[in-house]
Scaffold this motif. Structure first.
Motif, PDB file in Angstrom:
ATOM      1  N   THR A 167     -82.038  27.474  -5.487  1.00 20.04           N
ATOM      2  CA  THR A 167     -81.097  28.518  -5.870  1.00 20.04           C
ATOM      3  C   THR A 167     -81.696  29.302  -7.025  1.00 20.04           C
ATOM      4  O   THR A 167     -82.050  28.722  -8.055  1.00 20.04           O
ATOM      5  CB  THR A 167     -79.749  27.926  -6.298  1.00 20.04           C
ATOM      6  N   TYR A 173     -79.619  33.997  -5.098  1.00 16.87           N
ATOM      7  CA  TYR A 173     -80.422  33.890  -3.884  1.00 16.87           C
ATOM      8  C   TYR A 173     -80.636  32.413  -3.571  1.00 16.87           C
ATOM      9  O   TYR A 173     -80.766  31.592  -4.481  1.00 16.87           O
ATOM     10  CB  TYR A 173     -81.793  34.543  -4.072  1.00 16.87           C
ATOM     11  N   THR A 174     -80.693  32.082  -2.292  1.00 15.20           N
ATOM     12  CA  THR A 174     -80.949  30.695  -1.904  1.00 15.20           C
ATOM     13  C   THR A 174     -81.949  30.641  -0.756  1.00 15.20           C
ATOM     14  O   THR A 174     -82.085  31.593   0.018  1.00 15.20           O
ATOM     15  CB  THR A 174     -79.660  29.970  -1.476  1.00 15.20           C
ATOM     16  N   LYS A 195     -70.719  26.856  -4.878  1.00 14.46           N
ATOM     17  CA  LYS A 195     -70.739  28.154  -4.207  1.00 14.46           C
ATOM     18  C   LYS A 195     -70.298  29.234  -5.191  1.00 14.46           C
ATOM     19  O   LYS A 195     -69.518  28.964  -6.110  1.00 14.46           O
ATOM     20  CB  LYS A 195     -69.811  28.153  -2.983  1.00 14.46           C
ATOM     21  N   GLU A 239     -76.699  34.908  -1.567  1.00 15.81           N
ATOM     22  CA  GLU A 239     -75.619  34.010  -1.183  1.00 15.81           C
ATOM     23  C   GLU A 239     -74.274  34.689  -1.412  1.00 15.81           C
ATOM     24  O   GLU A 239     -74.027  35.261  -2.477  1.00 15.81           O
ATOM     25  CB  GLU A 239     -75.694  32.716  -1.997  1.00 15.81           C
ATOM     26  N   THR A 240     -73.406  34.635  -0.426  1.00 16.12           N
ATOM     27  CA  THR A 240     -72.094  35.264  -0.536  1.00 16.12           C
ATOM     28  C   THR A 240     -71.168  34.448  -1.438  1.00 16.12           C
ATOM     29  O   THR A 240     -71.441  33.278  -1.736  1.00 16.12           O
ATOM     30  CB  THR A 240     -71.450  35.407   0.851  1.00 16.12           C
ATOM     31  N   LYS A 276     -74.763  28.543  -9.779  1.00 21.01           N
ATOM     32  CA  LYS A 276     -73.884  29.526  -9.125  1.00 21.01           C
ATOM     33  C   LYS A 276     -73.242  30.418 -10.174  1.00 21.01           C
ATOM     34  O   LYS A 276     -73.390  30.216 -11.384  1.00 21.01           O
ATOM     35  CB  LYS A 276     -72.802  28.810  -8.308  1.00 21.01           C
ATOM     36  N   LYS A 319     -83.127  22.566  -1.364  1.00 19.52           N
ATOM     37  CA  LYS A 319     -82.473  23.862  -1.474  1.00 19.52           C
ATOM     38  C   LYS A 319     -82.797  24.439  -2.839  1.00 19.52           C
ATOM     39  O   LYS A 319     -82.595  23.798  -3.866  1.00 19.52           O
ATOM     40  CB  LYS A 319     -80.954  23.732  -1.318  1.00 19.52           C
TER      41      LYS A 319
END
Length: 400
Positions: free
Chosen positions: A273, A282-283, A368, A310-311, A396, A271
């Motif tokens: 980020t 963004y991811t 997150k 990403e929310t 994040k 993943k």
């Protein structure tokens, strides 16, 4: 060591040979006397990472640093003192070759000994070739042009020589050591308009793999150097970026040095980020091909063609009571398995727990984005109840 150029091909450093040394009268050395040695430093593996940028080339141009600050560390079986060898004279063949000069100790004339070398010289390496330290922490890329995006890699490049056996006699000696790369280059290719500030690569998927390191030691006594067990394995590595602006229709290439990953340690997915300077995250998660591997001396390119915003989890402003039994969104609070902060509730709970004397020395990671939505926020920790653990931002952002 300065800059690197990445392109479609790679080439080895080829040394044309050093100039013949003046003949000197042999003198029987005393016990432990130093013998002057000139080392021809060559490369005998391709592709490699030890390079300097050259304008207009379409391949890696292998060059020693033009300001001649490169230093080799050298040991022998007889004397494992960490000897420093410096560039001697002018660079050869437009910087693609160099002679390094220093001295090694012998106990008698013509002594046969095993000789080891590594790059770059490290005064903290100790007196043993069995544990040369490597530190890849704090990588920082400035700009996205070829020269700018690669310059920082040179400061994180490491090599080890194939050991040779040599009869060392009094007087000036010539010696050839062939150096091999120990690390690999990982490149992120992004074609979206954004101003990149931070990139994080994380191993995800099944098995909870922790394949990355930022610090390790290498044993250079073997024909094929190997990394010594130890260091702290981790699930992710990061690259900080300054002036990483990608304009519309352009491509940004972001590069970092990493330790090779063995096939058995390869995760199912990676993943990525990407955090921009305005806090947008963004991811993209990519499956790892079966034949994918980070091999020493080679470059791997990860194309990020599907980065999505990403929310964030939005806080409702509610304040929980301190609760020592709260488990957060995962983890165990240890350095290798930190508690996961994945919701605004997790973050608010951490604040209350620390104020209540709980979790003050545990480890946490933000997994997150969180939006505090303008509500009044109480800082984590207070007088007499300070937070003394670790809090990893994880690429994040916390806004609002």
């Amino acid at each position: 060591m300065k800059n690197l150029l990445l392109g479609t091909a790679l080439c080895a450093l080829v040394v044309t040979g050093c100039s013949k040394q003046d003949e000197v009268e042999a003198v029987e050395p005393e016990q432990g006397e130093a013998v002057n040695v000139t080392i021809n430093a060559t490369r005998h593996e391709t592709p490699s990472t030890r390079t300097e940028y050259e304008e207009g080339a379409d391949k890696l141009i292998v060059k020693w640093n033009s300001d001649k600050t490169d230093k080799l560390g050298v040991f022998t079986d007889y004397d494992k003192t960490n000897a420093k060898f410096s560039v001697d004279g002018e660079l050869l063949a437009d910087g693609k070759a160099a002679n390094f000069k220093g001295s090694l100790k012998v106990s008698y004339d013509g002594q046969e000994t095993r000789i080891y070398g590594y790059y770059p010289y490290n005064s903290a390496a100790g007196n043993t070739p069995e544990a040369i330290p490597i530190d890849l922490s704090g990588q920082q890329q400035v700009g996205i042009t070829d020269k700018e995006s690669l310059a920082h890699l040179a400061a994180k490049d490491y090599m080890a020589a194939t050991p040779v056996t040599k009869n060392l006699s009094s007087g000036d000696q010539n010696l050839s050591l062939k150096f091999n790369p120990l690390l690999t280059i990982l490149s992120f290719e992004i074609k979206q308009a954004m101003n990149v500030n931070f990139i994080r690569l994380e191993a995800v998927g099944e098995n909870n793999k922790t394949p990355f390191y930022t610090q390790r030691a290498v044993d250079i006594t073997s024909t094929t150097p190997y990394f010594i067990p130890g260091g702290t394995p981790q699930s992710s590595v990061e690259l900080n970026v300054t002036n990483g602006t990608i304009t519309a229709g352009a491509t940004g290439m972001f590069n970092m040095m990493i330790f090779p990953i063995a096939e058995y340690a390869m995760p199912a997915q990676f993943k990525v980020t990407v955090t921009t300077t305005d806090g947008t995250v963004y991811t993209q998660t990519k499956d790892v091909p079966k034949d994918y591997g980070f091999v020493r001396g080679k470059r791997s390119i990860m194309v990020l063609n599907d980065l999505t915003v990403e929310t964030a989890d939005i806080w409702d402003g509610s304040t929980p009571s301190a609760n020592d039994a709260y488990t957060y969104s995962g983890g165990e609070g240890t350095p290798d398995k930190p508690y996961q902060i994945a919701t605004a509730k997790d973050l608010a709970q951490l604040t209350q727990n620390v104020s209540g004397g709980y979790d003050t020395s545990d480890n946490f990671i933000l997994t997150k984005n969180i939006n505090l939505n303008g509500h009044e926020w109480t800082p984590i920790g207070k007088m007499g109840k300070v937070f003394q653990g670790t809090f990893d931002g994880g690429g994040k952002v916390i806004t609002g």
